[in-house]
Design a protein around this motif. Structure first.
Motif, mmCIF file in Angstrom:
data_model
loop_
_atom_site.group_PDB
_atom_site.id
_atom_site.type_symbol
_atom_site.label_atom_id
_atom_site.label_comp_id
_atom_site.label_asym_id
_atom_site.label_seq_id
_atom_site.Cartn_x
_atom_site.Cartn_y
_atom_site.Cartn_z
ATOM 1 N N SER A 1 0.810 -1.218 0.000
ATOM 2 C CA SER A 1 0.000 0.000 0.000
ATOM 3 C C SER A 1 0.841 1.265 0.000
ATOM 4 C CB SER A 1 -0.904 0.009 1.237
ATOM 5 O OG SER A 1 -0.127 0.150 2.403
ATOM 6 N N PHE A 2 2.159 1.146 -0.089
ATOM 7 C CA PHE A 2 2.984 2.323 0.207
ATOM 8 C C PHE A 2 3.458 3.163 -0.967
ATOM 9 C CE2 PHE A 2 3.633 0.316 4.446
ATOM 10 C CZ PHE A 2 3.073 1.355 5.171
ATOM 11 N N CYS A 3 3.246 2.748 -2.195
ATOM 12 C CA CYS A 3 3.466 3.673 -3.306
ATOM 13 C C CYS A 3 2.748 3.105 -4.510
ATOM 14 C CB CYS A 3 4.952 3.912 -3.600
ATOM 15 S SG CYS A 3 5.795 2.592 -4.494
ATOM 16 N N GLY A 4 2.922 3.706 -5.654
ATOM 17 C CA GLY A 4 2.156 3.295 -6.806
ATOM 18 C C GLY A 4 2.822 2.259 -7.684
ATOM 19 N N VAL A 5 3.892 1.637 -7.188
ATOM 20 C CA VAL A 5 4.605 0.683 -8.033
ATOM 21 C C VAL A 5 3.850 -0.643 -8.129
ATOM 22 C CG1 VAL A 5 6.751 -0.632 -8.273
ATOM 23 C CG2 VAL A 5 6.832 1.786 -7.724
ATOM 24 N N GLY A 6 3.169 -1.022 -7.051
ATOM 25 C CA GLY A 6 2.371 -2.250 -7.114
ATOM 26 C C GLY A 6 3.154 -3.502 -6.822
ATOM 27 N N TYR B 1 7.119 -1.292 -16.648
ATOM 28 C CA TYR B 1 8.355 -1.060 -15.899
ATOM 29 C C TYR B 1 9.552 -1.717 -16.593
ATOM 30 C CZ TYR B 1 5.184 -0.033 -11.965
ATOM 31 O OH TYR B 1 4.217 0.456 -11.155
ATOM 32 N N ARG C 1 3.282 6.901 -9.588
ATOM 33 C CA ARG C 1 2.209 7.266 -8.675
ATOM 34 C C ARG C 1 2.656 7.111 -7.232
ATOM 35 N NH1 ARG C 1 -1.761 9.609 -11.549
ATOM 36 N NH2 ARG C 1 -2.180 8.526 -13.500
ATOM 37 N N GLY C 2 2.120 7.977 -6.399
ATOM 38 C CA GLY C 2 2.560 8.006 -5.011
ATOM 39 C C GLY C 2 1.879 6.991 -4.117
ATOM 40 N N GLN C 3 0.722 6.500 -4.549
ATOM 41 C CA GLN C 3 -0.025 5.582 -3.687
ATOM 42 C C GLN C 3 -0.430 4.368 -4.494
ATOM 43 O OE1 GLN C 3 -3.009 8.331 -2.424
ATOM 44 N NE2 GLN C 3 -1.457 9.635 -1.494
ATOM 45 N N ASN C 4 -0.767 3.301 -3.782
ATOM 46 C CA ASN C 4 -0.917 2.038 -4.497
ATOM 47 C C ASN C 4 -2.131 2.016 -5.405
ATOM 48 O OD1 ASN C 4 -2.993 1.704 -2.647
ATOM 49 N ND2 ASN C 4 -2.494 -0.425 -2.211
ATOM 50 N N TRP D 1 -5.776 -3.480 1.800
ATOM 51 C CA TRP D 1 -4.675 -4.255 1.211
ATOM 52 C C TRP D 1 -4.422 -5.559 1.968
ATOM 53 C CZ3 TRP D 1 0.046 -5.190 3.710
ATOM 54 C CH2 TRP D 1 0.215 -4.525 4.929
ATOM 55 N N SER E 1 -1.530 -0.176 -10.632
ATOM 56 C CA SER E 1 -0.230 0.432 -10.405
ATOM 57 C C SER E 1 0.121 1.431 -11.495
ATOM 58 C CB SER E 1 0.846 -0.664 -10.366
ATOM 59 O OG SER E 1 1.094 -1.111 -11.685
ATOM 60 N N SER E 2 1.303 2.004 -11.380
ATOM 61 C CA SER E 2 1.754 3.033 -12.308
ATOM 62 C C SER E 2 2.012 2.502 -13.710
ATOM 63 C CB SER E 2 3.039 3.697 -11.791
ATOM 64 O OG SER E 2 2.852 4.204 -10.504
ATOM 65 N N GLN F 1 -4.039 -5.533 -10.056
ATOM 66 C CA GLN F 1 -3.654 -6.702 -9.278
ATOM 67 C C GLN F 1 -4.619 -6.880 -8.108
ATOM 68 O OE1 GLN F 1 0.962 -7.212 -9.140
ATOM 69 N NE2 GLN F 1 0.577 -5.070 -8.776
ATOM 70 N N TYR G 1 5.969 7.560 4.826
ATOM 71 C CA TYR G 1 4.940 7.660 3.813
ATOM 72 C C TYR G 1 3.993 8.789 4.151
ATOM 73 C CZ TYR G 1 1.160 5.985 0.776
ATOM 74 O OH TYR G 1 0.191 5.855 -0.172
#
Lengths: 612, 316, 550
Positions: B263-268, C11, C183-186, C298, C307-308, C313, C439
């Motif tokens: 849940s801590f960034c947008g990387v997934g 990515y 992106r900053g959040q999930n 989560w 995600s970005s 997922q 965070y």
């Protein structure tokens, strides 16, 4: 790279030493890590936190990795140590020939190994001075390296480490006494060993590799040229690289470092590689106990090696050659550095070698006390500033060697043979000896022989004939360690073995690096074997399990056997040793582990210890 | 101009393993072929998300034309290669590697596979004598390369030493460390590129160490815990796991593993939450996940505490 | 971008690229696992340039670090654009085939000579040119950005200036070439994709598009207002005008995270009714009339996040939620029921399948079964047999104009520096940054003990500290046009003269949003967190004994 460094600051002296050695490259130069550490050791005698951080900052190397490198090498210390240290050989060639007595005397005078703030002593594996036991290597830091050379030279070091004079004031003493060692520790000048004395055949007829020993002045290029020097390079440039490689192949020259790989095959592979960048490396990290031939060649005839490397480098298409010289060989390093500088000054090295338009130059790098770095891929890691751990093969160095580029790596003696081959042609060379064993070979005779030293004989000479040259088969001869610590013992009934790759293999032995170390029946073979086992335990890099743990278990089991403290009886201990032997031989990464049980195995088979 | 990933051109090569022919893509390792064939090849230093270092040598096989045995994890297949795994030499070396490691290390947390191989190959570490005394804290890291005390053989040398606890997130129990290099690789070029740890010293006295063995908080460590993620023997573990084990409340049988997303960034990043008694005890990531390749950052691996704390959040 | 709000590249493309341009992103610390992919690319030979006012951990991996003055991104981008044009390195084929508005763009960048760009941005002219040409010459290049681009009063213009560079060089729509907003959040991406932004319906459809809205109206049995809603900043303005009197806050903590937070707190406190639905009793919850405790989705409930790289997922339940906490969907359905709408008790998968039935282009092909089996899927994924889309906008490279679709427009945006201007009274630039182990407002990361954590401090350059006569650890007063906070000073090599920085992670130590600027981007509603004008005042003697005093 986001380096995180310890907050400790380097001292003025440490910074000056590092700056003089490596400058400030501004990008990652991990390959200068050993030169930088040597510079610090040479200046202050140990590597402090501040010094290591400073080196890391200059070379962009993470400090944990740099520390891993510094602690890999026996000549580096990351804890405060006396700036002048005597390394006393207690290895198989010296221990019984004054080495142990010297250790006892120094312990009495200086205290236990490592104690003392200004001077100290420590035990050492073979120092390559076996013909004049007991041997001592002096590691002497000299605070102001800059005072010795001229400032110009010091600045030049920034671009090319060790350009002319090596750092520190290191020296070798052999034979050594407690008095000479103590005086040298106090700073007294030491005359280096005279290589001519180590070469009883010097000046004699029928010599090839040793022909210039005692004949030319090792510091004088003109003297070398007067003795036919640089005729080989001229000829090589004239006939062209393809022809040179071909002559080497036809000569059937095999590597003289111990592995006996066909040199021509290596050269052809690298010469034929489409990769634009290639390297030549000379393995001068001669560390096999009982071996000192390469040292003698470098000390007495350094231009020959420089010329041979130039021939080899140009033939395989390398523009840069590295000469990795053993850290315990300061005299050889000085001789080589002088020869390289002279050759460069005269245009035998540089952008236009002998006016040919071909470029080739040499860098000399100093090892730091690690037998494993004699293994070719470990040596390349060491040159790159990594821990001297062998690499997996394949890929072989001819495909991915130094800096990942195709690389020819040859031993000193192997390379010096090249001069004769380009002069006489491959077929003439191949006509000496037989089969894969062609040309002449150097042997290092020590122990209970009348005239120890380096001897050159044609391949195929018998062991008995070789001993005759050195004053005859020693009376009361009990066994000969043939090929070094990684070799095996042979007995007096095997003296008629022809000294060829094939002949020695037939009796289950090996030529190895040419060691012929003779023991008589007064020898304490238990002590010899425990020293060999201890040697491998010390020198194992630790990378693979069979060797890292196997060498420990081998040493422990031997200790029990010689003390009569077997677990479950002799048969069970011998089985244990055989089991350890097999996994080391079968499953170790490199030749060190694969041969770490060889001498023990043969000694047990011959009944040299344990009485079975 | 291509707009899509062309991938790599790969041919198939033919490999014979124990007299059975296999087809494998070039670039595959012998171990890949053995795995596809369903063989139970032991392994310790190998991991699917790390470059092979072939240091442990427990996966060795015979390859025709090679005198020494060959590490199957690192050696790439070649067309016409003939491999044998069913020989006494192979079995002997595997047994000896397991035996030598067990004689020097505490393998009690190395997992079920290692325990099974120990039995299957007949490893007998006790035949080297009783274990010697453990080293004092920090002593092993101070040994000088090329020098060691001469043993009398009455006891067998081990790497036993106290657990290092120098931070709140994970412990280093180097009595269990088999020097597989995995943590160094994960901290280094294979994942994190932080290089906080490396192998220091030489031979049997080699250790995993920071520079000058400083505590982790003084080092470059960023507590991604990727070293823990790859450690095969329990030498590196979270403080949470360490404390539960010490307290006797560690309950692997009752553990569930649930895959979710950080849940801590947008990387997934894909997370595997290891839960015992409704409490998250460890966080890992699957090594085959295209985003993480099994590697996480400090927040992903240790940042779960906010869903565990009963105390009011916002009070940091 | 180009009609789809998401990054264009997977990515893994950054592993196969030749040049990485990281703009306003300290990915090494804020997106560490994405940065692993970047590092793989670097090890394979890619070059990297980093645009960031600070000398970040990320910048230390770069071939070139463009340390621009805060808020001069458009100037820098335009300067690079002009340098590319001057060198004749624009991608003519792509521009002609796939873009519109090139001539306007050329005019927009025309004033931005290297000299002027260097003067405005503070970046060395040679480095600007080097970076521009490296980007243009690379066969493949990735341009990534984060909050350094978007936390400005002109966030959208900043983004468009970067997109212009990609269009100019054709670095979009090909494997290895693309634009990646990190992106900053999930689930920032997923939230927007689900319609939780003022101008979009779920699946990215424009809310003003009658045809699409009609589909949603029919499915939901209710008429959706045809105009854009308000974004966060507009909501606060509406609160100020007393047009909004009741607010329902779900999973947001504006009482800590808003710029000029004292103002925001006053507005929240003055509402008629405030509902807060959160996993914690946040600072915002302190103002609430009703607090609805919800699950941490989560790990305490089921669903999806995006995600970005547009990868959808599954998140799954691993532990039981504490106390009265319930899943957000259950709370919403219950609320609907009390308001007279029976939405039933749909399972997470049923909710998702409803989305799939409406998000025809992006999500229709993403069944739970596929998400499970394939480790997530990247939209667009319009059908069950569609593999998902790692690289977007490959259409722009089609020869056939019909397949190519709508061309991508250049945006001739105009540089405008920070609204909170530096002045003799407020001579220092303060920017807010984030650290690896923490965070946002720290609500979640405050829960664990990080060995990396140090006391919150105002990080300044050594030269500034000297000039101000303050020493490391000394507490000072940090004053902006909106207020003042006290904080210790820390000399930090990442700062530079004139630039200070601080994190928003520990408001209980330093409530930095008391002094940040509420000015916001009219297009996105993002506040100007990155650019506050401040001065540093020494505390009066005796106010506090310095830690390392004289």
């Amino acid at each position: 790279m986001d380096l995180v460094l310890l907050p400790d600051a380097a001292t003025e002296a440490e910074r000056a030493a590092v700056d003089a050695a490596v400058g400030s490259p501004g990008h990652e130069r991990r390959d200068l890590l050993l030169p930088a550490f040597h510079a610090v050791m040479d200046a202050v005698g140990w590597i402090s936190r501040g010094a290591l951080s400073y080196v890391c900052d200059r070379l962009h190397v993470p400090p944990a990795e740099a520390y891993g490198v510094a602690t890999f090498y026996a000549l580096f210390s990351v804890t405060p140590r006396a700036p002048r240290t005597a390394h006393v050989c207690d290895d198989v060639g010296c221990a019984a020939f004054g080495g142990e007595d010297l250790c006892a005397a120094l312990e009495e005078r200086l205290g236990p190994p490592g104690s003392g703030e200004e001077v100290t002593w420590t035990r050492s594996p073979c120092l390559g001075l076996c013909e004049r036991a007991p041997a001592v290597f002096l590691q002497r830091a000299s605070p102001s390296a800059e005072d010795e050379g001229n400032p110009e030279a010091t600045r030049a070091l920034a671009s090319s480490p060790h350009d002319d004079a090596p750092g520190g004031d290191h020296a070798q003493i052999a034979p050594a006494t407690a008095d000479t060692v103590l005086r040298a520790l106090d700073g007294e000048d030491v005359d280096g060993p005279d290589p001519v004395v180590s070469t009883p055949q010097a000046g004699g007829p029928d010599l090839e590799l040793l022909s210039r020993v005692g004949v030319v002045d090792p510091g004088d290029l003109d003297s070398y040229r007067a003795a036919g020097g640089y005729a080989g390079l001229r000829r090589a440039l004239a006939v062209g690289s393809a022809r040179v490689v071909d002559e080497i192949t036809v000569a059937s020259l095999t590597g003289r470092g111990g592995a006996a790989f066909p040199t021509g095959t290596k050269w052809a592979a690298v010469a034929g590689s489409p990769e634009p960048e290639k390297y030549l490396v000379c393995n001068a990290d001669e560390s096999e106990p009982g071996t000192f031939k390469d040292r003698v060649l470098m000390e007495a005839d350094p231009f020959a090696l420089v010329e041979a490397m130039t021939v080899a480098g140009i033939a395989v298409g390398a523009r840069t050659g590295y000469l990795y010289v053993r850290g315990e060989y300061p005299a050889a390093e000085r001789a080589i550095l002088r020869a390289v500088a002279e050759a460069r000054r005269h245009g035998y090295l540089g952008d236009d070698v002998m006016g040919s338009g071909r470029a080739f130059d040499l860098e000399v790098r100093r090892g730091a006390g690690a037998y494993i770095c004699g293994e070719e891929t470990a040596l390349m890691n060491s040159l790159e500033g990594r821990r001297g751990e062998p690499r997996a093969k394949p890929p072989f160095p001819t495909v991915a060697g130094l800096f990942g580029k195709p690389t020819v790596i040859n031993n000193v003696e192997t390379l010096v043979n090249v001069l004769r081959i380009v002069a006489e042609g491959g077929p003439a060379f191949a006509s000496i000896g037989s089969g894969r064993s062609t040309g002449t070979k150097l042997f290092c005779l020590s122990g209970v022989v009348a005239r120890p030293g380096v001897y050159e004989v044609p391949m195929g000479t018998t062991l008995r004939e070789l001993l005759e040259l050195a004053g005859g088969v020693p009376p009361d001869l009990r066994a000969i360690l043939l090929g070094g610590a990684a070799g095996s013992f042979v007995t007096p009934d095997q003296l008629d073995v022809p000294l060829t790759l094939e002949g020695t293999r037939e009796i289950g032995a090996t030529l190895g690096s040419g060691v012929v170390l003779c023991f008589d029946s007064t020898t304490d073979f238990a002590a010899v074997l425990r020293r060999i086992a201890g040697f491998f335990r010390d020198e194992s890099c630790g990378q693979c399990v069979p060797c890292r743990v196997g060498t420990v278990r081998q040493e422990e089991a031997l200790a029990r056997i010689v003390r009569g403290r077997e677990i479950g009886g002799r048969t069970i201990e011998l089985q244990l040793l055989r089991d350890v032997d097999r996994v080391m031989t079968d499953a170790s990464i490199c030749g060190l582990g694969q041969t770490a049980a060889s001498a023990v195995r043969s000694a047990l088979a011959l009944g040299l210890i344990g009485g079975s | 101009m291509t707009t899509v990933d062309l991938g790599t051109i790969r041919r198939l090569v033919s490999v014979t393993v124990d007299d059975v022919e296999h087809r494998a893509p070039e670039g595959a390792t012998i171990m890949d072929v053995l795995d596809d064939a369903g063989a139970d090849t032991p392994r310790l230093c190998q991991a699917p998300n790390l470059t092979p270092v072939n240091a442990c040598r427990v996966c060795v096989v015979e390859v025709e034309g090679s005198r020494p045995l060959v590490p199957s994890c690192a050696r790439k297949v070649e067309d016409g290669m003939v491999v044998r795994t069913d020989t006494e030499r192979v079995a002997h070396s595997r047994k000896m590697v397991l035996e030598l490691l067990a004689s020097a290390n505490d393998l009690s947390e190395a997992g079920d596979d290692v325990a099974r191989w120990q039995i299957e190959y007949g490893a007998d570490p006790e035949r080297y004598g009783p274990p010697g005394p453990p080293a004092a804290a920090g002593e092993r890291g101070n040994r000088h390369a090329g020098h060691h005390g001469i043993p009398d053989g009455e006891t067998r040398a081990t790497v036993a030493q106290p657990v290092t606890v120098d931070n709140d997130l994970y412990v280093r129990d180097y009595a269990r460390c088999i020097l597989c290099y995995k943590c160094v690789e994960a901290c280094g070029t294979d994942a994190q590129n932080t290089f906080a740890i490396a192998v220091a010293g030489r031979g049997f006295d080699a250790t995993i160490s920071t520079e000058f063995a400083v505590p982790l908080p003084d080092s470059a460590c960023v507590y991604c815990g990727n070293c823990i993620g790859v450690c095969p023997t329990g030498a590196l573990k979270s403080v949470a796991e360490h404390e539960r084990r010490e307290a006797g409340t560690w309950d692997p049988e009752g553990e569930t593993v649930t895959t979710t997303v950080c849940s801590f960034c947008g990387v997934g990043c894909s997370l595997e939450l290891h839960v015992q008694d409704n409490t998250i005890v460890n966080v890992t990531s699957p090594s085959d996940h295209s985003v993480t390749h099994g590697h996480l950052c400090i927040k992903g691996r240790f940042g779960f505490q906010h869903v565990q704390n009963v105390a009011s959040p916002g009070e940091h | 971008m180009f009609g789809a709000g998401g990054g264009t590249s997977a990515y893994s493309e950054v592993e196969d690229t030749d040049l990485v341009l990281l703009w306003g992103s300290n990915a090494r610390e804020t997106h560490p696992i994405y940065f692993h992919h970047v590092l793989t690319g670097l090890r394979r030979g890619a070059g990297m340039y980093v645009v960031d006012p600070r000398r970040t951990a990320t910048a230390r991996w770069a071939r070139g670090h463009l340390a621009l003055d805060v808020g001069t991104d458009i100037a820098l981008a335009h300067g690079m654009g002009r340098a590319i044009l001057d060198a004749g390195l624009e991608n003519r084929a792509f521009i002609e085939r796939a873009t519109t508005g090139f001539d306007e763009y050329v005019r927009a960048v025309e004033p931005w000579t290297l000299e002027k760009t260097a003067e405005v941005t503070g970046v060395d002219a040679d480095l600007i040119r080097e970076t521009a040409l490296a980007y243009a010459r690379a066969d493949r290049a990735q341009l990534c950005w984060t909050l350094g681009i978007t936390e400005h009063h002109n966030a959208v213009d900043n983004v468009r200036a970067l997109i212009d560079l990609a269009l100019l060089t054709g670095h979009v729509g090909r494997w290895g070439s693309g634009l990646v907003p990190l992106r900053g959040q999930n689930n920032v991406q997923g939230g927007g994709d689900m319609g939780a932004i003022p101008n979009r319906l779920p699946g990215g459809y424009d809310v003003t598009d009658d045809g699409h809205r009609a589909r949603f109206d029919a499915a939901w049995g209710s008429a959706i207002p045809p105009e854009k809603g308000l974004h966060l900043s507009q909501m606060f303005e509406a609160m100020e005008r007393r047009e909004i009197r009741a607010v329902y806050v779900v999973g947001e903590n504006p009482a800590e995270s808003e710029a000029d937070v004292a103002h925001a707190r006053a507005l929240l406190g003055g509402l008629d009714h405030l509902v807060v639905q959160d996993i914690f009793r946040t600072a915002t919850a302190e103002f609430a009339d009703v607090v609805l405790p919800s699950c941490a989705d989560w790990c305490e409930y089921e669903g999806t996040v995006t995600s970005s790289e547009r990868r959808v997922q599954r998140v799954r339940k691993a532990i039981e939620p504490p106390g009265l906490a319930r899943p957000d969907t259950e709370i919403l359905c219950d609320l609907a029921r009390r308001l007279g709408h029976d939405w039933g008790t749909p399972s997470p998968e049923e909710v998702w399948d409803e989305l799939r039935s409406l998000s025809l282009d992006w999500h229709a092909g993403m069944s739970y079964a596929r998400l499970e089996a394939e480790g997530g899927l990247q939209w667009p994924c319009p059908s069950l047999d569609h593999p998902g889309t790692p690289t977007m906008h490959t259409r722009l490279w089609e020869r056939d104009p019909a397949l190519r679709g709508t061309p991508a427009p250049f945006a001739p945006v105009v540089h405008a520096g920070p609204l909170d201007e530096l002045s003799p009274e407020f001579p220092l630039r303060l920017t807010t940054v984030r650290r690896l182990d923490s965070y946002n407002s720290g609500v979640q990361t405050g829960g664990y003990t990080s060995p990396l954590r140090r006391e919150e401090a105002l990080c300044v350059d050594a030269a500034d500290a000297r000039a101000l006569g303050v020493h490391d650890g000394e507490r000072v007063r940090v004053v902006s046009r909106r207020g003042a906070v006290e904080a210790p000073v820390r000399v930090d090599a990442a700062a530079r003269p004139g630039l200070a920085f601080i994190t928003p992670h520990f408001s209980e130590q330093v409530d930095v949003n008391l002094i940040t600027n509420e000015a916001w981007d009219p297009q996105s509603g993002t506040s100007e967190f990155k650019a506050t004008a401040i001065r540093i005042e020494k505390l009066a003697v005796g106010a506090r004994v310095p830690v390392a005093g004289a």
